[in-house]
Design an enzyme around this catalytic site. Structure first.
Site, PDB file in Angstrom:
ATOM      1  N   CYS A   1      -2.034   9.394   2.641  1.00  0.00           N
ATOM      2  CA  CYS A   1      -1.768   8.783   1.325  1.00  0.00           C
ATOM      3  C   CYS A   1      -2.860   9.107   0.321  1.00  0.00           C
ATOM      4  O   CYS A   1      -2.593   9.295  -0.860  1.00  0.00           O
ATOM      5  CB  CYS A   1      -1.628   7.273   1.479  1.00  0.00           C
ATOM      6  SG  CYS A   1      -3.032   6.532   2.331  1.00  0.00           S
TER       7      CYS A   1
ATOM      8  N   GLU B   1       0.887  -1.173   0.000  1.00  0.00           N
ATOM      9  CA  GLU B   1       0.000   0.000   0.000  1.00  0.00           C
ATOM     10  C   GLU B   1       0.920   1.216   0.000  1.00  0.00           C
ATOM     11  O   GLU B   1       1.526   1.549   1.011  1.00  0.00           O
ATOM     12  CB  GLU B   1      -0.880   0.006   1.261  1.00  0.00           C
ATOM     13  CG  GLU B   1      -1.710  -1.247   1.465  1.00  0.00           C
ATOM     14  CD  GLU B   1      -2.820  -1.398   0.442  1.00  0.00           C
ATOM     15  OE1 GLU B   1      -3.410  -0.384   0.044  1.00  0.00           O
ATOM     16  OE2 GLU B   1      -3.100  -2.543   0.038  1.00  0.00           O
TER      17      GLU B   1
HETATM   18  P1  NAD Z   1       8.771   4.829   3.909  1.00  0.00           P
HETATM   19  O1  NAD Z   1       8.632   4.010   2.673  1.00  0.00           O
HETATM   20  O2  NAD Z   1       9.946   5.714   4.038  1.00  0.00           O
HETATM   21  O3  NAD Z   1       8.776   3.897   5.210  1.00  0.00           O
HETATM   22  C1  NAD Z   1       7.723   3.009   5.491  1.00  0.00           C
HETATM   23  C2  NAD Z   1       8.247   1.866   6.345  1.00  0.00           C
HETATM   24  O4  NAD Z   1       9.190   1.134   5.571  1.00  0.00           O
HETATM   25  C3  NAD Z   1       8.986   2.318   7.609  1.00  0.00           C
HETATM   26  O5  NAD Z   1       8.706   1.425   8.660  1.00  0.00           O
HETATM   27  C4  NAD Z   1      10.448   2.214   7.205  1.00  0.00           C
HETATM   28  O6  NAD Z   1      11.306   2.016   8.293  1.00  0.00           O
HETATM   29  C5  NAD Z   1      10.415   0.998   6.286  1.00  0.00           C
HETATM   30  N1  NAD Z   1      11.496   0.931   5.292  1.00  0.00           N
HETATM   31  C6  NAD Z   1      12.218   1.939   4.766  1.00  0.00           C
HETATM   32  N2  NAD Z   1      13.126   1.458   3.887  1.00  0.00           N
HETATM   33  C7  NAD Z   1      12.957   0.114   3.852  1.00  0.00           C
HETATM   34  C8  NAD Z   1      13.578  -0.939   3.111  1.00  0.00           C
HETATM   35  N3  NAD Z   1      14.570  -0.723   2.261  1.00  0.00           N
HETATM   36  N4  NAD Z   1      13.124  -2.204   3.305  1.00  0.00           N
HETATM   37  C9  NAD Z   1      12.106  -2.450   4.151  1.00  0.00           C
HETATM   38  N5  NAD Z   1      11.497  -1.484   4.902  1.00  0.00           N
HETATM   39  C10 NAD Z   1      11.915  -0.221   4.741  1.00  0.00           C
HETATM   40  O7  NAD Z   1       7.404   5.663   4.030  1.00  0.00           O
HETATM   41  P2  NAD Z   1       7.008   6.735   5.137  1.00  0.00           P
HETATM   42  O8  NAD Z   1       7.704   8.027   4.863  1.00  0.00           O
HETATM   43  O9  NAD Z   1       7.117   6.153   6.495  1.00  0.00           O
HETATM   44  O10 NAD Z   1       5.449   6.903   4.832  1.00  0.00           O
HETATM   45  C11 NAD Z   1       4.974   7.777   3.860  1.00  0.00           C
HETATM   46  C12 NAD Z   1       4.557   7.030   2.620  1.00  0.00           C
HETATM   47  O11 NAD Z   1       3.584   6.033   2.965  1.00  0.00           O
HETATM   48  C13 NAD Z   1       3.867   7.926   1.608  1.00  0.00           C
HETATM   49  O12 NAD Z   1       4.303   7.592   0.329  1.00  0.00           O
HETATM   50  C14 NAD Z   1       2.390   7.570   1.783  1.00  0.00           C
HETATM   51  O13 NAD Z   1       1.587   7.835   0.647  1.00  0.00           O
HETATM   52  C15 NAD Z   1       2.478   6.114   2.077  1.00  0.00           C
HETATM   53  N6  NAD Z   1       1.263   5.635   2.723  1.00  0.00           N
HETATM   54  C16 NAD Z   1       0.431   4.822   2.007  1.00  0.00           C
HETATM   55  C17 NAD Z   1      -0.765   4.386   2.567  1.00  0.00           C
HETATM   56  C18 NAD Z   1      -1.703   3.493   1.780  1.00  0.00           C
HETATM   57  O14 NAD Z   1      -2.630   2.946   2.365  1.00  0.00           O
HETATM   58  N7  NAD Z   1      -1.504   3.330   0.486  1.00  0.00           N
HETATM   59  C19 NAD Z   1      -1.098   4.768   3.876  1.00  0.00           C
HETATM   60  C20 NAD Z   1      -0.218   5.586   4.586  1.00  0.00           C
HETATM   61  C21 NAD Z   1       0.965   6.010   4.002  1.00  0.00           C
END
Ligand code: NAD
Length: 503
Positions: A300, A264
């Site tokens: 999001c 997501e």
């Molecule tokens: P992010 O991708 O930076 O991090 C999300 C999670 O992934 C964190 O727990 C982080 O530690 C982990 N992560 C980071 N790099 C990783 C890797 N290489 N391997 C595995 N895990 C890793 O995102 P964010 O800044 O925390 O959140 C914002 C983003 O989330 C925005 O793009 C937003 O649109 C999206 N979002 C989507 C939804 C949805 O339902 N589609 C809901 C909420 C947020």
């Protein structure tokens, strides 16, 4: 009515971040690198912890695997699992003030919103998945001595990796369906928002989830998140976060055990306003502003691209400006606050860089555009606050038109015809959500078909009310894939076998 002094309550809190493994709190590993969390509301140090390493992760996965193989949760009758999840929802309700304060402090979101929206969604996820799981009856038929049925089994160990914008609610959207279908879980919250996850796991044990089924590990994405995505012992990674990270997780799955994925990811959603709803334009404007600036723009499904039909544009933008002027970013712990603080200084700077690029690339700044300093006598004077910002006349090739900003920035475009509106709306690599304001039923149906989005909300008149049914969505394009929510969402946490039993 609010009777709590949230600032005083926050001042009395001592935050200690611990993993939760095999039913117990475990101190985070002491040798790895230190994560420091600064408060969005006042810039002060909120807490520190050491990022987890392979040893921590192995212990959490081992605990989840052992619990799964022993069958204490997997083989429990679905009705009993549902009762336990309902008990967990009751416990979240009992402790709602503690959780809401965690969410407000971690994210910078207004405390009143945390209490109503974040806690409300968390409780809903737990109760609703419990109820749906009971109702999920496997189809079965017997013909000429052959009994055929669909066996729906839990998948095994689910690795849940979530982002920072709704820490508790995003965790619940994984924990609810994963547990309801009998899986074990290792949850990693964002390293930027670590306050609530382990407490939810502790309450799950109190509610009756057997120890070891629900584990929490803390750490950075590049260390712990990546190790989870590569682990051969995790059967499904359910991820909510950016599209860039989603792609890395896909690569990790391909390189390791081809684990299943639910991704997501990000969005850049359009809000299309047609000229056939003039009587309700004020209400539509309030809705656009509410959608674009909710949770400080860190949502999001925010409608961050406003597409308005040219014949009503001038009047509509006046209404937009009126509604934006009502938003006053303030201390998230003041009960009346509508917009709080930005997650941290780095994220605030990132949003400001997008704003500068909008100005440099020739868009017209209608309002906002700068950091907001709260008064020097405010305890929040060093917090990270931004003015809600609106750009008009944005061109499709500008950065603010193309990239997800995840902050309080709305970009305005205009169109003449329905075809132009659809083309503009779909001109994005994302496909998470779309919003349409029209009173033309035929047009509503055409747009529902034509728009590339997993969630489409169509407003005929006035403001949105309660939703009629529990549905799931499948993100389109680079917003990810895999059903989340509804019965489809439960099936995402299930491995299906077809059984043909011949007499
Ligand atoms: P992010 O991708 O930076 O991090 C999300 C999670 O992934 C964190 O727990 C982080 O530690 C982990 N992560 C980071 N790099 C990783 C890797 N290489 N391997 C595995 N895990 C890793 O995102 P964010 O800044 O925390 O959140 C914002 C983003 O989330 C925005 O793009 C937003 O649109 C999206 N979002 C989507 C939804 C949805 O339902 N589609 C809901 C909420 C947020």
């Amino acid at each position: 009515m609010n009777t709590i002094d949230w600032v005083k309550r926050a001042a009395g809190c001592r935050h200690e971040i611990k993993d939760f493994i095999a039913g117990k709190y475990v101190s985070c590993n002491q040798t790895n690198h230190l994560v420091s969390k600064y408060s969005p509301r006042d810039g002060g140090l909120l807490y520190q912890f050491t990022s987890g390493n392979d040893t921590t992760l192995d212990a959490a996965i081992e605990s989840a695997k052992r619990a799964f193989n022993e069958g204490c949760w997997r083989d429990m009758a679905v009705q009993n699992r549902a009762s336990v999840l309902n008990r967990l929802a009751d416990l979240v309700e009992i402790h709602k003030e503690e959780f809401a304060l965690n969410e407000a402090l971690d994210v910078g979101k207004p405390i009143a919103k945390a209490l109503s929206e974040d806690i409300g969604h968390t409780i809903y996820c737990l109760r609703n998945n419990a109820e749906m799981a009971v109702g999920l009856v496997a189809p079965s038929a017997t013909i000429a001595g052959c009994h055929s049925y669909q066996l729906r089994k839990p998948i095994g160990v689910v690795g849940a990796i979530v982002g920072w914008n709704y820490p508790l609610a995003l965790a619940a959207s994984k924990v609810g369906p994963a547990l309801a279908m009998g899986n074990s879980i290792v949850l990693k919250p964002s390293e930027f928002t670590s306050l609530s996850a382990a407490r939810l796991a502790e309450l799950a044990v109190e509610a009756g989830v057997p120890s070891g089924v629900f584990n929490v590990v803390h750490g950075t994405g590049t260390e712990l998140g990546s190790a989870m995505a590569h682990s051969p012992d995790i059967d499904l990674v359910s991820f909510t976060g950016s599209s860039a990270t989603g792609k890395q997780i896909m690569a990790a799955s391909a390189k390791s055990n081809m684990k299943r994925l639910l991704l997501e990811c990000g969005g850049k959603s359009p809000f299309i306003v047609f000229n056939d709803c003039p009587a309700d334009l004020q209400a539509v404007a309030a809705n656009v502003v509410g959608t674009a600036f909710a949770n400080q723009g860190a949502l999001c499904v925010s409608g961050t691209r406003l597409l308005v039909q040219k014949s009503i544009k001038e009047k509509f933008l006046d209404y937009i400006k009126e509604h934006v002027a009502l938003i006053k970013p303030q201390d998230p712990l003041k009960f009346g606050t509508q917009m709080g603080a930005i997650l941290n200084e780095a994220h605030m700077e990132k949003v400001l860089t997008y704003i500068r690029s909008g100005i440099e690339e020739g868009a017209d700044l209608l309002c906002g555009g700068a950091r907001l300093r709260l008064p020097t006598d405010s305890p929040c004077k060093n917090g990270f606050y931004l003015e809600p910002t609106v750009f008009d006349n944005v061109a499709e090739n500008q950065l603010i038109a193309k990239e997800e900003i995840f902050g309080p920035v709305l970009s305005v475009f205009s169109f003449d015809t329905e075809e132009e509106a659809i083309a503009l709306a779909n001109n994005t690599p994302y496909g998470l959500a779309a919003y349409v304001a029209t009173t033309d039923l035929g047009r509503s149906q055409r747009l529902a078909q034509a728009l590339h989005a997993g969630s489409i909300k169509i407003f005929g008149t006035s403001s949105p009310g309660p939703k009629a049914a529990d549905l799931g969505l499948d993100p389109h394009k680079q917003s990810g894939f895999g059903w989340e929510g509804g019965v489809g969402g439960l099936l995402s946490y299930t491995a299906n076998s077809m059984i043909h039993q011949f007499s």
